[in-house]
Write a protein that holds these residues in place. Structure first.
Motif, short mmCIF file in Angstrom:
data_model
loop_
_atom_site.label_atom_id
_atom_site.label_comp_id
_atom_site.label_asym_id
_atom_site.label_seq_id
_atom_site.Cartn_x
_atom_site.Cartn_y
_atom_site.Cartn_z
N CYS A 303 0.63 -1.05 0.05
CA CYS A 303 -0.11 -0.13 -0.15
C CYS A 303 0.90 1.25 -0.04
O CYS A 303 0.59 2.23 -0.88
CB CYS A 303 -0.87 0.01 1.29
N ASP A 304 1.86 1.20 0.95
CA ASP A 304 2.85 2.37 0.85
C ASP A 304 3.38 2.59 -0.42
O ASP A 304 3.72 3.77 -0.93
CB ASP A 304 3.68 2.42 2.04
N GLU A 305 3.99 1.42 -1.02
CA GLU A 305 4.73 1.64 -2.25
C GLU A 305 3.78 2.13 -3.36
O GLU A 305 4.20 2.81 -4.08
CB GLU A 305 5.11 0.06 -2.61
N ALA A 306 2.34 1.86 -3.46
CA ALA A 306 1.53 2.06 -4.42
C ALA A 306 1.53 3.78 -4.29
O ALA A 306 1.47 4.37 -5.31
CB ALA A 306 0.30 1.58 -4.29
N VAL A 307 1.43 4.24 -3.05
CA VAL A 307 1.33 5.74 -3.04
C VAL A 307 2.73 6.42 -3.51
O VAL A 307 2.60 7.25 -4.49
CB VAL A 307 1.10 6.05 -1.62
N GLU A 308 3.89 5.73 -3.14
CA GLU A 308 5.24 6.23 -3.76
C GLU A 308 5.09 6.08 -5.32
O GLU A 308 5.54 7.12 -5.91
CB GLU A 308 6.27 5.43 -3.23
N GLN A 309 4.71 5.10 -5.61
CA GLN A 309 4.98 4.88 -7.18
C GLN A 309 4.07 5.97 -8.08
O GLN A 309 4.08 6.50 -9.08
CB GLN A 309 4.31 3.30 -7.50
N TYR A 310 2.74 6.32 -7.11
CA TYR A 310 1.73 7.03 -7.85
C TYR A 310 2.28 8.56 -7.84
O TYR A 310 2.28 9.32 -8.62
CB TYR A 310 0.65 7.13 -7.10
#
Length: 906
Positions: A303-310
């Protein structure tokens, strides 16, 4: 039951009423409008659905109701009507929820409608207006009141059990059954559940223990759900529009083209296939006008990585006006956070994500962050939330679209396919009532997904509700304080678990008979002319089982010895490493440490001048210090001169005898070689006449099959024999353990007030006086070992910050070992070992350190720390009520020291 007929307004297809009939209809409508339900319906925002009208009518007539309906169907409106009825009758109403987050949400919702002065909140560690006419509470609090505060129930008229299907939960489920069994009959009960396939069975049990109960069920969703599959960058419907159970041919063709599981060219095609990235999924949703969306990712880090990716894409989903609202909310939040804690909280990434319209939502975040995400998402300002499945548990966060990144999740033991019930729960968030015409669920396809399996998940809208009930130590102590053992056993036999057990006997007996026939055939096939092959096979099994057990014990003890030996090493210690990469001696230049939950083993300088960072798989035996040398100040292992200087010091120490080459690690555990038992069994096996049979291995294969079925049958027979008294048998064993530890009914007052999964262990440590020897930070840390559960096994030694704390933790483990052995002897589920993983953070926090300082060197997320701190507060509150008065004063001071900053604000 109140006749809902007057509510009908559709008369377009009816004949005009005669004057007398029209007057009668008018009079009936007028009378209905004066009823509590009629007045309630006038004030509701939406027209009530049929199932809501039916359930409310039965409530109005004084009956209990069990309501099962899909997520988002509007079950809570029935609970709101129960609150209205209670208020109208001058009675109190308790609204129970399974989790604190849901309690907080319901508290705010009800306070907004009925006024904050009329609504209270009780969640174990929080108490607000406990005498208010409307109380929102966790189910555990109500259970405790039923045992210890019956006076507070005198004017109770209604109890709402929200999300009652939680009674299937392994850890929390028994609490629901305790409440249902012990709640006075005069109190009306409103049970709200997700759709379950055995609702009639559950309802039959409720009638048996509670009396008349009406079941109201619906599978209708107010906002229809359309299932989609994202294959690459293209969206397909899962089912055809004309047939809701038939897979869309276009989807079948697309998945075969991309190498589905049964494709002939699957291996080559699957190797080329790439699942779309999370940012690409969001782009596809935005293009299809399917935002706002919740994307379920079964991993906090994911979930945290998804925010960073976005964030790396820079794509902005928010307008200038929406950013203004976000900034205002962040400014308010920022006032409650310490500057030095912003880094560990991930505040800056959190802020950037909100401004762009995306956020994560998982248990590792502090409650304040999660609450802000929920508020902004409900307002439509956050367009995408990347969440773990915990968001699906009752929190009011409907979306237009729900995305499932995968269909497999880790359940604590293995990666398994999600169940139909979980799929229904997750996708139940899709579709906002009054806003969306339809809701969307999207599964991100991968060649490992079989479309037919996905279709089965999507079309199965219910799951069976199975009891997780069993007598606990606390429950037993409370029952025995009020009645005899025989009377208590009869009460326990009214549980849903026993109700289901009695019904299951017929099916189990049928399976036993089938297995017996198969076993007989296997035994004929394994017949040996030289002797009794079943006896020979038993010897082989005994050897294998004994060797496996001894291997596990040795491995576990060796692992612990390795950790302890490495932890004991300090800078300057001289060691000889049991590894091929190091020849001769080495000097410790960096000791064992832990950072962010990852243990870093010592770093050494070898006699050959090489710097070696030890790795776990390379250290196969415990390591002992053979002496110590002085490591120069400002030693830098990257400088060749510094390395040469330290090697000279080592050489001198060896020359003058300050290094003992014979030193070895002294373990406190018993280490045994292969037992004499194995050798004796092997001798018996070799002497057996079947050992020399030329067809021995063929016979053995049939024997293994027979043995597997015999073991299964033994288990089935044991279950059958215990079914009619299964709960009573466990109850007897629990009593035996309590008696063995000196907890008879006359001396169990303390145990009756301690609730939790380690209830008896806590009571034993209180009785042993361990809590009396500690100061405030030590008390906080000590409490944490009884509530904390590590998320993963790590090679980490948790050093106690003080000698007294280490001593009581060691003694508590000694007490636990005695309890563990007793439980094993009595065939009971064993109590978890105390977990020291939180002691340093809790100690530091209670000392007054910042959150960053408190969590330094640990892998505990800020949100998890807050959650465990609040559970520690809950336990400390229980302890304060039963412990020595002088210690109780320190315990209460400890509570105040913990309840500050992010812990208090949550």
């Amino acid at each position: 039951m109140t006749d809902p007929t007057p509510l009908s307004t559709d008369t377009s297809a009816e004949e005009p009423l005669s004057p007398s009939a029209a007057y009668a209809d008018f009079k009936a409508r007028a009378e209905f409008a004066r009823t509590p339900l009629g007045q309630f319906m006038e004030r509701t925002e939406f027209a009530l659905d049929d199932f809501q009208i039916e359930a409310c009518s039965h409530l109005q007539d004084g009956e209990d109701v069990l309501v099962t309906a899909p997520t988002g169907a509007g079950k809570t409106l029935i609970a709101e009507f129960a609150v209205e009825l209670a208020r109208g009758e001058g009675k109190r109403v308790f609204y129970t929820t399974p989790i604190k987050a849901l309690s907080n949400q319901k508290f705010n919702d009800l306070a907004e409608v009925h006024g904050s002065e009329n609504v209270g909140l009780l969640t174990g560690d929080t108490s607000i207006r406990r005498d208010a006419p409307i109380i929102v509470m966790t189910t555990e609090v109500l259970r405790n009141m039923l045992y210890n505060d019956v006076s507070g129930l005198s004017d109770l008229g209604f109890v709402v059990l929200d999300e009652v299907h939680y009674l299937a939960d392994r850890f929390r489920g028994p609490v629901w059954e305790e409440v249902i069994i012990h709640l006075p009959d005069r109190v009306q009960m409103v049970s709200l559940s997700a759709t379950v396939s055995n609702v009639e069975e559950f309802g039959a049990w409720l009638r048996e223990v509670r009396g008349p109960t009406t079941i109201v069920s619906t599978t209708h969703r107010p906002v229809p759900l359309v299932n989609h599959v994202l294959v690459g960058h293209r969206m397909y419907d899962l089912f055809t529009h004309s047939d809701s159970d038939r897979i869309d041919p276009a989807l079948n063709h697309a998945t075969r083209t991309h190498g589905g599981p049964r494709s002939k060219r699957a291996r080559a095609t699957r190797a080329r296939f790439r699942r779309p990235s999370r940012t690409q999924v969001v782009a596809s949703l935005a293009e299809a006008a399917m935002l706002p969306a919740i994307m379920f990712i079964f991993s906090r880090n994911g979930c945290d990585e998804a925010v960073e990716q976005y964030l790396s894409t820079g794509t902005d989903l928010n307008s200038r006006e929406e950013k203004t609202i976000v900034n205002a909310a962040l400014e308010s939040l920022r006032d409650d956070l310490a500057d030095e804690d912003l880094g560990i909280l991930g505040y800056h990434t959190f802020r950037e994500g909100l401004l762009l319209g995306v956020a994560a939502h998982h248990a590792g975040m502090i409650p304040q962050f999660k609450q802000l995400v929920e508020e902004l998402f409900s307002q439509g300002i956050i367009k995408v939330v990347f969440a773990t499945e915990t968001l699906a548990l009752g929190i009011n966060m409907p979306a237009r679209t729900v995305v499932l990144e995968k269909l497999v999740k880790f359940n604590g033991e293995a990666h398994v396919m999600i169940t139909p019930g979980e799929y229904t729960q997750l996708t139940g968030r899709a579709g906002r009532r009054g806003i969306d015409r339809i809701g969307h669920s999207v599964v991100v396809w991968h060649p490992t997904i079989e479309v037919s399996e996905l279709a089965a998940l999507a079309s199965n809208r219910s799951y069976a509700l199975n009891s997780a009930f069993g007598p606990t130590y606390n429950m037993t102590a409370n029952l025995l304080s009020r009645m005899s053992s025989d009377e208590a056993a009869k009460v326990l036999e009214t549980s849903f678990a026993q109700f289901q057990a009695d019904k299951a006997v017929v099916g189990l007996a049928r399976k036993v008979r089938k297995n017996e026939a198969t076993i007989e055939a296997y035994e004929k096939s394994m017949h040996c002319d030289r002797g009794d092959f079943s006896e020979y096979a038993g010897l082989r099994r005994a050897i294998s089982d004994t060797q496996k057990q001894e291997t596990r014990t040795k491995s576990r003890n060796r692992q612990r010895d390795i950790v302890e030996s490495l932890t004991a090493l300090k800078i300057g210690d001289v060691v000889t490493m049991p590894a091929k990469r190091v020849g001769g001696r080495a000097v410790i230049i960096s000791p064992m440490s832990s950072k962010d939950g990852v243990s870093r083993l010592p770093t050494v300088l070898t006699e050959q001048g090489k710097v070696w960072h030890l790795r776990p798989h390379e250290v196969t035996e415990p390591v002992a210090s053979q002496g110590r040398v002085r490591v120069p100040k400002k030693f830098n292992h990257r400088q060749a001169g510094d390395r040469r200087q330290l090697l000279s010091i080592l050489e001198a120490a060896v020359a003058d005898g300050r290094v003992d080459a014979e030193a070895h690690w002294e373990s406190t555990r018993e280490h045994q070689g292969e037992s004499t038992t194995v050798a004796e069994l092997q001798a018996q096996m070799r002497a057996h006449p079947c050992h020399d049979c030329p067809d021995r291995e063929l016979h053995a294969r049939w024997a293994n099959r027979a043995d597997k079925l015999i073991r299964e049958n033994d288990s089935l027979i044991a279950r059958i024999e215990g079914r009619t008294t299964s709960i009573a048998l466990v109850f007897d064993r629990v009593q035996d353990v309590l008696r063995g530890l000196g907890f008879d009914p006359e001396h169990s007052t303390m145990l009756r007030r301690i609730y939790g999964e380690r209830d008896l262990l806590v009571a034993l440590t209180i009785r042993a006086g361990l809590w009396d020897r500690l100061n405030e930070p030590e008390l906080a840390a000590f409490a944490s070992i009884f509530v904390f559960q590590s998320r993963r096994d790590t090679l980490t030694a948790h050093r106690a910050p003080s000698a007294d704390l280490k001593a009581v933790c060691d003694e508590s483990e000694t007490i636990w070992r005695r309890l563990f052995h007793l439980e094993e002897q009595h065939a009971l589920t064993t109590t978890d070992e105390p977990d020291r993983g939180l002691i340093r953070p809790m100690y530091r926090w209670t000392e007054g350190k910042t959150l960053s300082e408190s969590l330094r060197g640990s892998d505990i997320a800020a949100g998890d720390f807050v959650r465990w701190a609040k559970q520690s507060l809950d336990l400390l509150g229980q302890v304060a009520e039963v412990i020595d008065a002088e210690t109780a004063v320190r315990v209460r001071r400890t509570i105040e020291a913990i309840r500050r900053g992010v812990v208090a604000d949550s």
